[in-house]
Design a protein around this motif. Structure first.
Motif, PDB file in Angstrom:
ATOM      1  N   PHE A 125       6.931  -8.627  13.271  1.00  0.00           N
ATOM      2  CA  PHE A 125       7.812  -8.724  12.105  1.00  0.00           C
ATOM      3  C   PHE A 125       7.510  -7.607  11.112  1.00  0.00           C
ATOM      4  O   PHE A 125       8.420  -6.968  10.579  1.00  0.00           O
ATOM      5  N   ALA A 126       6.231  -7.363  10.845  1.00  0.00           N
ATOM      6  CA  ALA A 126       5.833  -6.331   9.875  1.00  0.00           C
ATOM      7  C   ALA A 126       6.399  -4.970  10.284  1.00  0.00           C
ATOM      8  O   ALA A 126       6.884  -4.214   9.439  1.00  0.00           O
ATOM      9  N   ALA A 127       6.336  -4.662  11.574  1.00  0.00           N
ATOM     10  CA  ALA A 127       6.838  -3.371  12.056  1.00  0.00           C
ATOM     11  C   ALA A 127       8.339  -3.247  11.802  1.00  0.00           C
ATOM     12  O   ALA A 127       8.822  -2.213  11.325  1.00  0.00           O
ATOM     13  N   VAL A 128       9.085  -4.312  12.091  1.00  0.00           N
ATOM     14  CA  VAL A 128      10.542  -4.275  11.881  1.00  0.00           C
ATOM     15  C   VAL A 128      10.858  -4.172  10.393  1.00  0.00           C
ATOM     16  O   VAL A 128      11.702  -3.373   9.970  1.00  0.00           O
ATOM     17  N   ALA A 186      14.064  -6.860  19.179  1.00  0.00           N
ATOM     18  CA  ALA A 186      15.425  -6.322  19.159  1.00  0.00           C
ATOM     19  C   ALA A 186      16.383  -7.156  18.307  1.00  0.00           C
ATOM     20  O   ALA A 186      17.226  -6.608  17.596  1.00  0.00           O
ATOM     21  N   TYR A 187      16.260  -8.466  18.361  1.00  0.00           N
ATOM     22  CA  TYR A 187      17.180  -9.293  17.578  1.00  0.00           C
ATOM     23  C   TYR A 187      16.951  -9.103  16.083  1.00  0.00           C
ATOM     24  O   TYR A 187      17.891  -8.893  15.307  1.00  0.00           O
ATOM     25  N   LEU A 188      15.693  -9.149  15.690  1.00  0.00           N
ATOM     26  CA  LEU A 188      15.348  -9.038  14.273  1.00  0.00           C
ATOM     27  C   LEU A 188      15.779  -7.695  13.701  1.00  0.00           C
ATOM     28  O   LEU A 188      16.217  -7.597  12.564  1.00  0.00           O
ATOM     29  N   SER A 189      15.649  -6.647  14.524  1.00  0.00           N
ATOM     30  CA  SER A 189      15.982  -5.318  14.014  1.00  0.00           C
ATOM     31  C   SER A 189      17.472  -5.020  14.167  1.00  0.00           C
ATOM     32  O   SER A 189      17.927  -3.931  13.815  1.00  0.00           O
ATOM     33  N   GLY A 190      18.226  -5.967  14.699  1.00  0.00           N
ATOM     34  CA  GLY A 190      19.666  -5.803  14.787  1.00  0.00           C
ATOM     35  C   GLY A 190      20.130  -5.059  16.035  1.00  0.00           C
ATOM     36  O   GLY A 190      21.302  -4.733  16.173  1.00  0.00           O
ATOM     37  N   LYS A 191      19.201  -4.817  16.975  1.00  0.00           N
ATOM     38  CA  LYS A 191      19.577  -4.076  18.184  1.00  0.00           C
ATOM     39  C   LYS A 191      20.129  -4.990  19.270  1.00  0.00           C
ATOM     40  O   LYS A 191      20.627  -4.526  20.292  1.00  0.00           O
ATOM     41  N   ALA A 192      20.009  -6.281  19.088  1.00  0.00           N
ATOM     42  CA  ALA A 192      20.559  -7.232  20.053  1.00  0.00           C
ATOM     43  C   ALA A 192      21.099  -8.428  19.290  1.00  0.00           C
ATOM     44  O   ALA A 192      20.620  -8.747  18.203  1.00  0.00           O
TER      45      ALA A 192
END
Ligand code: FAD
Length: 407
Positions: free
Chosen positions: A158-161, A48-54
Motif C-alpha cells: 500500500f505504501a508503495a502505491v 494493480a487494483y489499488l493503483s488503478g491498473k486493473a
C-alpha cells in the motif's frame, strides 16, 4: 445439500471445486461464500487494483459461466454460522441448513483489529476484501497524508502505491525493521532503503496507542513514545486472524488456525480444512505445524485435498513460495526462510541487477529471498523441492552454476 460442501469461496475453495471437477468428481459440489462478488483474487487488491491498473472484473478467479458449466453450485452473500457435526449439516445465518457428505473449511482469515481508541474513526481502513479495496482506492484519490500501521506485506505494498500517487506516507512499525517476521534483515534493509528513496518515511519501534480524530474523521496516529503523525488516511496492516470460530465451536482442534494432519483432515474424518485458515504439518518448516497465507498454499492444498476426495490420498508436501510487489521491487521467496541461522548474499544489492539471500537452518537451505531475480527464484524452488544439497559457499559464489545444479 451437497456431496462436497465448501465453506469459503476464496482462492482455496474455488480451486478445490475446480480440481474436483477436473479430476472427474461427479457428485454435487456447493461453494458457499459470505462476500457478494464472484470469487476473486486478493493479491492485486494491494497492487494493480489499488493503483488503478486493473478493475474488479479482471480480478475474478473464474468467469460466471465457469461455475454453471462445471455444475459448481455457488451461493454468495451467504454466511455459515454453525456446523452440526452429528447431523452433518451446516446452518446458515438465514436459518437454512445444508447437508454435506464432506465438509471443507476454506474460510480464510480476517484482518486483525488494532485495539486502540480511535480505530473506528472515518478514514481508518483495512485491506482484505474487494469492498475494502474499493473504499481505499476511492480515498486515495483525495487523501494527502497516509499513515500505515504495520510494515508487513500489505502495509508496504500500500505504501508503495500511495507514495507513487504523490501522498505523503509514513509507516509506523512496532519492531525495528520491515517484514521482520517474513524476510532476513538483509532484504528488510534493502526494502526499507527502496521505500525511503520513493519518499516513504518509517517510524520503527513505535507502538500505536491512539488514533486521534476531529469531528469523527481521522487526524493523527499517536505512538507510545509521544510522537504524533498527522494523517487523513490510516491503513491498519497488522496481520490477520484465521477464521476458525466455526471449527472451534464444533469441537474441532484450533490453535491459531484449524488444526489438520498431513492429509489436511481435522479430527472429524468428514471435515477438512485448507488455505489461510488451516494449521498443518509442513516438511519445509522448522518443526511445529504452520499456518501460511499465500495463493500457493491455498491452491496446492486445494489440489491435494481434491486428490484425496477422488481416492488418491497423499500427504501435503508442496514447497511454500510467496511474492510481493513493492514499487519497482519484486520480492519472491522460495521455502520458509525465517527462522534461519545463516544468510548469504548472491548478487549485489547496490548493482541494480537484483540479488538473492540464501537462508540456511541447521546447515541446510531453508529458503531463498530474491529481489528482482525471477530466474534465481525459479531455480531456488527447484533446489528446495528436490532437496538438493547446496552449501552457503556455493550459493554465494557467482561463478557457481546454479542452473546446472538445479538440473
Ligand atoms: P480467502 O481468500 O480469504 O477466502 C476465504 C473466504 O471465505 C472469504 O471470501 C470469506 O468471506 C469466506 N468466509 C469466511 N467465513 C465464512 C463463513 N462463515 N461463511 C461463508 N463464507 C465465509 N498471497 C500471495 O501469495 N501473494 C501476494 O502477493 C498476496 N497479496 C495479497 C494482498 C492482499 C491485499 C491480501 C488481502 C492477501 C494477499 N495474499 C497474497 C494472500 C492470499 O490472498 C491469501 O493467502 C489467499 O486468498 C487465501 O485463500 P483462502 O481461500 O484460504 O482464503
Amino acid at each position: 445439500g451437497a456431496d462436497v460442501l465448501i465453506l469459503g469461496a476464496g482462492q482455496a475453495g474455488v480451486q478445490l471445486a475446480a480440481a474436483l471437477r477436473e479430476g472427474g468428481h461427479d457428485g454435487r459440489i456447493l461453494l458457499l461464500g459470505e462476500e457478494p462478488e464472484l470469487p476473486y483474487q486478493r493479491p492485486p487488491l494491494s497492487k494493480a487494483y489499488l493503483s488503478g491498473k486493473a478493475d474488479a472484473p479482471q480480478l475474478r478467479l473464474r468467469t460466471d459461466a465457469f461455475y454453471a458449466e462445471n455444475r459448481i453450485g455457488l451461493r454468495l452473500g451467504a454466511r455459515a454460522v454453525r456446523i452440526e457435526r452429528a447431523a452433518r449439516r451446516v446452518r446458515l445465518a438465514s436459518g437454512e441448513a445444508l447437508a454435506y457428505g464432506h465438509l471443507v473449511l476454506a474460510t480464510g482469515a480476517r484482518n486483525r483489529a488494532l485495539p486502540v481508541p480511535g480505530a473506528a474513526l472515518d478514514g481508518v481502513m483495512q485491506l482484505r476484501t474487494l469492498a475494502e479495496a474499493e473504499a481505499l482506492r476511492r480515498r486515495l484519490g483525495t487523501a494527502r497524508r497516509a499513515v500505515v500501521v504495520g510494515a508487513g506485506f500489505i502495509g508496504l505494498e500500500f505504501a508503495a502505491v500511495a507514495a507513487a500517487r504523490g501522498l505523503e506516507v509514513t509507516v509506523v512499525e512496532a519492531l525495528d525493521r520491515p517484514m521482520a517476521r517474513s524476510v532476513s534483515p538483509l532484504v528488510a534493509a534493502h526494502l526499507r532503503a527502496a521505500h525511503e528513496r520513493a519518499g516513504v518515511r518509517f517510524a520503527f519501534g513505535a507502538a500505536v496507542t491512539r488514533i486521534a480524530g476531529e469531528a469523527g474523521r481521522v487526524a493523527a496516529v499517536e505512538t507510545a513514545d509521544g510522537r504524533r503523525f498527522p494523517a487523513d488516511l490510516v491503513l491498519i496492516g497488522i496481520g490477520v486472524v484465521p477464521n476458525a470460530g466455526l471449527a472451534a465451536e464444533a469441537g474441532l482442534a484450533v490453535a491459531d488456525g484449524i488444526v489438520v494432519d498431513a492429509l489436511l483432515r481435522t479430527g472429524d474424518p468428514a471435515i477438512s480444512a485448507i488455505g489461510d485458515c488451516a494449521r498443518f504439518p509442513c516438511r519445509f518448516a522448522a518443526g511445529a505445524p504452520v499456518r501460511l497465507e499465500s495463493v500457493q498454499n491455498a491452491a496446492d492444498q486445494a489440489r491435494c485435498l481434491a486428490a484425496r476426495l477422488l481416492g488418491r490420498a497423499a500427504p501435503y508436501a508442496a514447497l511454500p513460495w510467496f511474492w510481493s510487489d513493492q514499487g519497482a521491487l519484486r520480492l519472491q521467496i522460495a521455502g520458509l526462510s525465517v527462522p534461519h541461522d545463516r544468510a548469504v548474499l548472491r548478487g549485489d544489492p547496490a548493482g541494480g541487477q537484483g540479488f538473492s539471500v540464501f537462508c540456511f537452518r541447521g546447515g541446510r537451505l531453508a529458503g531463498v529471498e530474491s529481489v528482482n531475480r525471477p530466474l534465481e527464484h525459479v531455480l531456488a524452488r527447484r533446489i528446495l523441492e528436490r532437496g538438493l544439497d547446496l552449501t552457503p559457499e556455493q550459493a554465494a559464489d557467482p561463478a557457481f552454476d546454479l542452473k546446472a545444479h538445479a538440473g
